[in-house]
Design a protein around this motif. Sequence first.
Motif, PDB file in Angstrom:
ATOM      1  N   LYS A  40       0.848  -1.184   0.000  1.00 23.48           N
ATOM      2  CA  LYS A  40       0.000   0.000   0.000  1.00 23.48           C
ATOM      3  C   LYS A  40       0.890   1.243   0.000  1.00 23.48           C
ATOM      4  O   LYS A  40       1.678   1.453   0.919  1.00 23.48           O
ATOM      5  CB  LYS A  40      -0.905   0.008   1.225  1.00 23.48           C
ATOM      6  N   VAL A  41       0.766   2.059  -1.041  1.00 26.34           N
ATOM      7  CA  VAL A  41       1.525   3.301  -1.145  1.00 26.34           C
ATOM      8  C   VAL A  41       0.731   4.407  -0.442  1.00 26.34           C
ATOM      9  O   VAL A  41      -0.454   4.589  -0.698  1.00 26.34           O
ATOM     10  CB  VAL A  41       1.784   3.685  -2.627  1.00 26.34           C
ATOM     11  N   ILE A  42       1.396   5.140   0.452  1.00 26.22           N
ATOM     12  CA  ILE A  42       0.773   6.243   1.187  1.00 26.22           C
ATOM     13  C   ILE A  42       0.881   7.541   0.374  1.00 26.22           C
ATOM     14  O   ILE A  42      -0.070   8.283   0.247  1.00 26.22           O
ATOM     15  CB  ILE A  42       1.435   6.435   2.574  1.00 26.22           C
ATOM     16  N   GLU A  78       8.954   6.103  -2.771  1.00 24.99           N
ATOM     17  CA  GLU A  78       7.614   5.611  -2.466  1.00 24.99           C
ATOM     18  C   GLU A  78       7.524   5.371  -0.965  1.00 24.99           C
ATOM     19  O   GLU A  78       8.347   4.652  -0.394  1.00 24.99           O
ATOM     20  CB  GLU A  78       7.319   4.299  -3.203  1.00 24.99           C
ATOM     21  N   ILE A  79       6.509   5.943  -0.342  1.00 26.42           N
ATOM     22  CA  ILE A  79       6.280   5.780   1.082  1.00 26.42           C
ATOM     23  C   ILE A  79       5.141   4.784   1.257  1.00 26.42           C
ATOM     24  O   ILE A  79       4.027   5.009   0.769  1.00 26.42           O
ATOM     25  CB  ILE A  79       5.912   7.129   1.758  1.00 26.42           C
ATOM     26  N   TYR A  80       5.446   3.671   1.954  1.00 27.86           N
ATOM     27  CA  TYR A  80       4.447   2.639   2.240  1.00 27.86           C
ATOM     28  C   TYR A  80       3.987   2.788   3.694  1.00 27.86           C
ATOM     29  O   TYR A  80       4.449   3.677   4.405  1.00 27.86           O
ATOM     30  CB  TYR A  80       5.034   1.246   2.015  1.00 27.86           C
ATOM     31  N   GLU A  81       3.124   1.889   4.130  1.00 23.83           N
ATOM     32  CA  GLU A  81       2.602   1.962   5.499  1.00 23.83           C
ATOM     33  C   GLU A  81       3.706   1.896   6.559  1.00 23.83           C
ATOM     34  O   GLU A  81       3.667   2.627   7.525  1.00 23.83           O
ATOM     35  CB  GLU A  81       1.581   0.849   5.738  1.00 23.83           C
ATOM     36  N   GLU A  94       7.332   1.334   5.674  1.00 22.96           N
ATOM     37  CA  GLU A  94       8.678   1.444   5.101  1.00 22.96           C
ATOM     38  C   GLU A  94       8.642   2.402   3.915  1.00 22.96           C
ATOM     39  O   GLU A  94       7.597   2.953   3.575  1.00 22.96           O
ATOM     40  CB  GLU A  94       9.195   0.063   4.662  1.00 22.96           C
ATOM     41  N   TYR A  95       9.786   2.599   3.285  1.00 23.70           N
ATOM     42  CA  TYR A  95       9.840   3.402   2.071  1.00 23.70           C
ATOM     43  C   TYR A  95      10.888   2.805   1.155  1.00 23.70           C
ATOM     44  O   TYR A  95      11.716   1.992   1.558  1.00 23.70           O
ATOM     45  CB  TYR A  95      10.164   4.872   2.374  1.00 23.70           C
ATOM     46  N   SER A  96      10.845   3.228  -0.107  1.00 24.22           N
ATOM     47  CA  SER A  96      11.794   2.719  -1.089  1.00 24.22           C
ATOM     48  C   SER A  96      12.074   3.796  -2.126  1.00 24.22           C
ATOM     49  O   SER A  96      11.132   4.375  -2.692  1.00 24.22           O
ATOM     50  CB  SER A  96      11.196   1.486  -1.775  1.00 24.22           C
TER      51      SER A  96
END
Length: 155
Positions: free
Chosen positions: A51-53, A134-137, A139-141
């Motif tokens: 899920k991308v925030i 990309e910021i996820y719930e 973590e980020y990448s």
Amino acid sequence: MDESEDVPKDFIKLKSEKLSVEEVSELVISPYCGAVSLFIGTTRNNFEGKKVIHLEYEAYTSMAETEIKKICRDVRQKWPSVKHVAVHHRLGLVPITEASVIIAVSSPHRVESLEAVRYCINTLKASVPIWKKEIYEDEYSWKENKECFWANSEK
């Protein structure tokens, strides 16, 4: 309006504020053109099951602007009938569904503007120093564009 009054123009902008499709498309409208083609890249809410925030973009701004100007010059060499080109890219935080990049091209006929828009986005992804996180719930990448020439040369 005399055609000499409507000289070809490039509109390049990197900004942290929300991008406007209407503003960008209006920049390229010309009475001499029957086609305006647009590409709008938006933030989606998922990537490979995560899920991308939201997204965050960073750029080496002066170099990015220089590279985008080169893309505009290339467009005019490849499609001489192109009238105006606009490339607006968002920096900083970009929420889900909002535009990260908007590209608009006007030309007398649709084929040239459609081909030029495709060339612009593909070349931008391959050569312009803009980085996406990309910021996820939980973590980020940092994402690299598969088209990016400097990322591929190290593999």
